[in-house]
Motif scaffolding. Structure first.
Motif, PDB file in Angstrom:
ATOM      1  N   PHE A 139       4.687  34.755 -32.639  1.00  0.00           N
ATOM      2  CA  PHE A 139       5.419  35.988 -33.234  1.00  0.00           C
ATOM      3  C   PHE A 139       5.929  35.395 -34.606  1.00  0.00           C
ATOM      4  O   PHE A 139       5.882  36.292 -35.463  1.00  0.00           O
ATOM      5  CB  PHE A 139       6.291  36.434 -32.238  1.00  0.00           C
ATOM      6  N   ALA A 140       6.589  34.390 -34.724  1.00  0.00           N
ATOM      7  CA  ALA A 140       7.263  33.986 -36.018  1.00  0.00           C
ATOM      8  C   ALA A 140       6.392  34.014 -37.149  1.00  0.00           C
ATOM      9  O   ALA A 140       6.585  34.303 -38.151  1.00  0.00           O
ATOM     10  CB  ALA A 140       8.079  32.698 -35.769  1.00  0.00           C
ATOM     11  N   VAL A 141       4.976  33.154 -36.821  1.00  0.00           N
ATOM     12  CA  VAL A 141       4.111  33.179 -37.942  1.00  0.00           C
ATOM     13  C   VAL A 141       3.365  34.362 -38.241  1.00  0.00           C
ATOM     14  O   VAL A 141       3.424  34.819 -39.498  1.00  0.00           O
ATOM     15  CB  VAL A 141       2.912  32.158 -37.331  1.00  0.00           C
ATOM     16  N   MET A 142       3.280  35.180 -37.391  1.00  0.00           N
ATOM     17  CA  MET A 142       2.633  36.528 -37.626  1.00  0.00           C
ATOM     18  C   MET A 142       3.717  37.465 -38.286  1.00  0.00           C
ATOM     19  O   MET A 142       3.312  38.274 -39.427  1.00  0.00           O
ATOM     20  CB  MET A 142       2.172  37.258 -36.280  1.00  0.00           C
ATOM     21  N   THR A 143       5.024  37.216 -38.156  1.00  0.00           N
ATOM     22  CA  THR A 143       5.895  38.111 -38.520  1.00  0.00           C
ATOM     23  C   THR A 143       5.886  37.729 -40.211  1.00  0.00           C
ATOM     24  O   THR A 143       6.081  38.478 -41.166  1.00  0.00           O
ATOM     25  CB  THR A 143       7.268  38.087 -37.847  1.00  0.00           C
ATOM     26  N   ALA A 144       6.065  36.245 -40.385  1.00  0.00           N
ATOM     27  CA  ALA A 144       6.126  35.738 -41.728  1.00  0.00           C
ATOM     28  C   ALA A 144       4.702  36.170 -42.636  1.00  0.00           C
ATOM     29  O   ALA A 144       5.081  36.655 -43.727  1.00  0.00           O
ATOM     30  CB  ALA A 144       6.278  34.418 -41.814  1.00  0.00           C
ATOM     31  N   ILE A 145       3.556  36.012 -41.958  1.00  0.00           N
ATOM     32  CA  ILE A 145       2.578  36.563 -42.824  1.00  0.00           C
ATOM     33  C   ILE A 145       2.528  38.126 -43.135  1.00  0.00           C
ATOM     34  O   ILE A 145       2.110  38.476 -44.275  1.00  0.00           O
ATOM     35  CB  ILE A 145       1.286  36.010 -41.931  1.00  0.00           C
TER      36      ILE A 145
END
Length: 93
Positions: A67-73
């Motif tokens: 979730f954190a990686v997808m939010t940052a991307i």
């Protein structure tokens, strides 16, 4: 719930009116850090006492990282798109 909005509204009013001097702002910053650390500590205690959450941490941790990686991307992509649409290029004026 209304107490939360009351507290936020009061804080905004005090900040906007400038009723707190520079020394008070420094103390406010320190207090924010202390209360935030206390809140995180209390959340950790609550999580630690819940055996089901502790057993589910590996699964929850993987989902949280994803979730954190997808939010940052997603955030980077939106900023890139908006900046190319609305900001002037270096060579153009």
């Amino acid at each position: 719930m209304r107490y939360i909005f009351l507290a936020i509204g009061l804080g905004v009013l005090i900040g906007y009116q400038g009723w707190i001097r520079e020394r008070g702002i420094r103390w406010n910053s320190r207090l924010q850090t202390v209360w935030l650390l206390l809140l995180i500590f209390c959340m950790g205690v609550s999580i630690g006492r819940n055996g089901e959450v502790v057993r589910s941490l590996p699964l929850l941790g993987g989902k949280a990282v994803l979730f954190a990686v997808m939010t940052a991307i997603g955030s980077i992509a939106v900023v890139y798109i908006l900046s190319t649409l609305f900001l002037e290029k270096e060579g153009k004026k």
